[in-house]
Enzyme design. Structure first.
Site, PDB file in Angstrom:
ATOM      1  N   GLY A 213       1.042  -1.137  -0.253  1.00  0.00           N
ATOM      2  CA  GLY A 213       0.170   0.173  -0.053  1.00  0.00           C
ATOM      3  C   GLY A 213       0.519   1.100   0.155  1.00  0.00           C
ATOM      4  O   GLY A 213       2.134   0.525   0.316  1.00  0.00           O
ATOM      5  N   GLU A 435      -8.228  32.934 -10.563  1.00  0.00           N
ATOM      6  CA  GLU A 435      -8.964  32.150 -10.604  1.00  0.00           C
ATOM      7  C   GLU A 435     -10.427  31.854 -10.576  1.00  0.00           C
ATOM      8  O   GLU A 435     -11.138  30.979 -10.512  1.00  0.00           O
ATOM      9  CB  GLU A 435      -8.934  32.684  -8.568  1.00  0.00           C
TER      10      GLU A 435
HETATM   11 ZN    ZN Z   1      -5.172  27.991 -12.368  1.00  0.00          ZN
END
Ligand code: ZN
Ligand code: ADP
Ligand code: MG
Length: 629
Positions: A213, A435
């Site tokens: 894992g 953004e």
């Molecule tokens: Zn970006």
């Protein structure tokens, strides 16, 4: 071998001088090494008094003029086993000695007592001793010139790098979220505790299990829990510690380890990172590695050398089972493979429960909502998260950990340290547009994950961040979703282009572009989601240089250029779409940019509320508010 006196003097004089200066430090006994034990657990003075009162303390060794003590006390949680603790004592505690006498504690003092006479005497003694030592040292060195076989043998033995814990103190209860692995390994505990149950019916007890894992999922913890549950000693070594510069050292370490283990059977041997030694022999960069092969051979020999019912079980851990030598995976060796994966939501809740046991949480904090905010987090990440939150809480002088600290800690663990926000400037505006480009497209595309928040507070490498809430229950991703993600990733660049013009776009989109190109390429080469048809052209993560037959599929030049064309087409389509959405929502974006610059962070709900004043927001079937309870 003869050495002229001049050489000896030349060597010994500096040694003597250096020795004299080191002398004071080395000769005052220090509690760390004098106890001959590995790092003692620190105990507070208050707890020590408690222990004293409940008569649990058996012996006390004083160091540093009575300022430090090594305390031997029985621990009721470990069936009254004796544990060593290190206690820092206050300067003035004359009543302590009386108390200890009353409790019938064995007291031993190792003061360096600044006693002139003794020091003077020792000082006189030290020079002859050093001289003899230096001569002896020289003699040995000259005798062994260049390190013959004798020296190599010593290396393996003297530097036994494995650790042994008599009691790990970890129980299955401390391991959470990996229930299947736990069930599988429950049996190993029985092998260790009652082997006769299996041998009576003629069953051969398996020798080893391999835990597979990613890092931080609790493999080491699991192995410790098995030893803890069975109440047997825990021997551990890391594969990388086997592999040394000198040929033969690794092999001799393996021998040592098994020898010690046999003396202490029943016990558990844990080999971490076994891929470091157990890699396919004769493969990898530069052909084979003699040292590693010898070590591996020794390991195989040792594993064959004892019967399953001697009471030694070997647990190994790796995150690269694909590179392991097949000989290791043969029946009779690590024939059981147990996969330990990153936990799902339910698993994360139970891991958080384990780690919240000793933390003060505000009753408002719901572990479930934390679990939902942290897809992909491993057990180690979650432990770290709660710890970060606790540190923040202490720093803010709060009584208990609240949602605010958890939130900040998640952001920090995922995206790195918080930086200072930019002052209002052109580049801040550009970042805000970038953004919000991501956020608006993510919100207006039906198949995109919903926005959780948009922020201009820098974190790690990023100057601004848009957080989305992924839907974790879904393991398959549709073509529409992939396209939505690509379009969303292009949102930042598209906004820069629409608002500031082609000449002003920035390097800020670099990471986005890398991600989306990757996605588009996978759509074509792995998922059959293009005009090239349902065929696979590449394997995931082909680690060519690690050996082990992971070859990338071959295809012709023609296919190669068609792949490129298809990738370009997908990206171009999404790009046009992204620019269109930005153009259509320019008014809303302008307003949101002003708000974002003023507030630095806008959360998802507020964002959607404002945006819905300008346009319709499509319903997302998967959307569930994440942070509210
Ligand atoms: Zn970006
Ligand atoms: P690995 O060996 O798989 O890399 P570790 O066992 O060393 O991971 O895990 C590191 C720490 O993370 C543990 O000591 C524990 O505090 C925490 N942790 C990891 N997995 C779990 C789990 N399944 N349950 C509880 N704690 C866990
Ligand atoms: Mg580990």
């Amino acid at each position: 071998m003869k050495l002229p006196w001049r050489v000896i003097l030349l060597w010994t004089l500096p040694i003597l001088v250096v020795g004299f200066f080191l002398w004071q430090g080395t000769f005052s006994p220090s509690p760390g090494d004098a106890s001959g034990n590995r790092a003692n657990t620190q105990l507070s003075y208050g707890r020590f008094l408690n222990y004293l009162e409940s008569n649990r303390v058996q012996a006390v060794d004083l160091y540093d003029n009575g300022r430090t003590a090594i305390v031997e006390a029985s621990d009721p949680q470990l069936n009254g086993n004796v544990q060593r603790y290190r206690v820092d004592l206050p300067e003035e505690a004359p009543e302590l000695i009386t108390k200890m006498r009353e409790a019938d504690v064995e007291i031993d003092s190792h003061d360096n007592g600044d006693n002139g006479a003794i020091w003077g005497f020792l000082g006189n003694l030290i020079f002859p001793v050093l001289l003899i030592g230096a001569l002896f040292f020289l003699f040995r060195r000259s005798n062994q010139g260049g390190g013959g076989p004798g020296q190599a043998m010593n290396f393996g033995k003297s530097k036994a790098r494995f650790q042994m814990e008599a009691k790990t103190g970890v129980l299955f209860d401390d391991v959470a979220g990996i229930e299947e692995a736990k069930e599988e390994l429950q049996e190993v505990v029985t092998f260790l505790k009652q082997p006769e149950r299996f041998t009576a019916v003629g069953a051969k007890i398996p020798k080893g299990a391999l835990l597979v894992g990613p890092p931080g999922t609790g493999k080491t913890l699991m192995a410790k829990a098995i030893a803890g549950e069975a109440g047997v000693p825990f021997f551990s070594i890391s594969g990388s510690e086997f592999v040394e510069m000198f040929v033969g050292v690794g092999a001799s370490r393996v021998r040592d380890l098994f020898k010690k283990a046999k003396e202490n059977a029943p016990c558990l041997i844990f080999i971490d990172e076994i891929d470091a030694v157990g890699r396919q022999r004769g493969a990898g960069i530069g052909g084979g590695n003699d040292e590693r092969e010898q070590t591996l051979n020794q390991l195989l020999t040792e594993m064959d050398g004892f019967e399953g019912n001697t009471g030694i079980i070997i647990i190994a851990a790796t995150n690269r089972p694909d590179v392991l030598d097949t000989a290791l995976l043969r029946p009779g060796r690590f024939d059981r493979q147990v996969s330990v994966d990153a936990p799902d939501v339910k698993g994360r809740v139970s891991i958080l429960n384990v780690h919240a046991r000793n933390k003060k949480l505000d009753p408002d904090v719901s572990l479930e909502s934390i679990a939902r905010r942290t897809p992909g987090f491993t057990g180690a990440d979650l432990a770290n998260l709660l710890n970060e939150a606790a540190i923040l809480t202490a720093r803010r002088r709060k009584e208990a950990i609240t949602l605010a600290e958890i939130d900040d800690a998640v952001d920090r663990v995922v995206a790195g340290m918080e930086g200072t926000p930019l002052v209002d400037s052109k580049s801040k505006r550009l970042i805000a547009y970038h953004e919000l480009g991501h956020a608006i497209i993510g919100t207006l595309l039906k198949d995109h994950d919903p926005v959780q928040k948009v922020t201009l507070i820098p974190r790690g490498q990023a100057q601004g961040l848009t957080w989305f809430t992924p839907n974790e229950e879904q393991t398959l991703v549709s073509r529409a979703q992939l396209k939505a993600r690509i379009t969303g990733a292009l949102g930042g660049r598209a906004a820069e282009e629409e608002v500031f013009g082609d000449a002003e776009v920035t390097s800020g989109a670099g990471g986005d572009l890398q991600q989306l190109t990757n996605m588009a390429r996978q759509m074509v080469t792995r998922f059959g989601m293009s005009d090239l048809g349902p065929m696979s052209w590449e394997e995931q993560n082909s680690q060519v240089f690690l050996g082990g037959g992971l070859n990338r599929s071959e295809y012709s030049e023609e296919i190669s250029s068609r792949i490129d064309a298809q990738v370009r087409e997908i990206v171009e389509q999404c790009h046009q779409n992204a620019r269109q959405i930005i153009r259509d929502n320019r008014v809303a974006i302008d307003r949101l940019v002003d708000l974002l610059i003023e507030k630095e962070t806008i959360d998802g709900d507020e964002f959607r509320k404002i945006l819905s004043e300008y346009t319709d927001i499509p319903e997302k079937e998967q959307y569930t508010p994440q942070l509210q309870k």
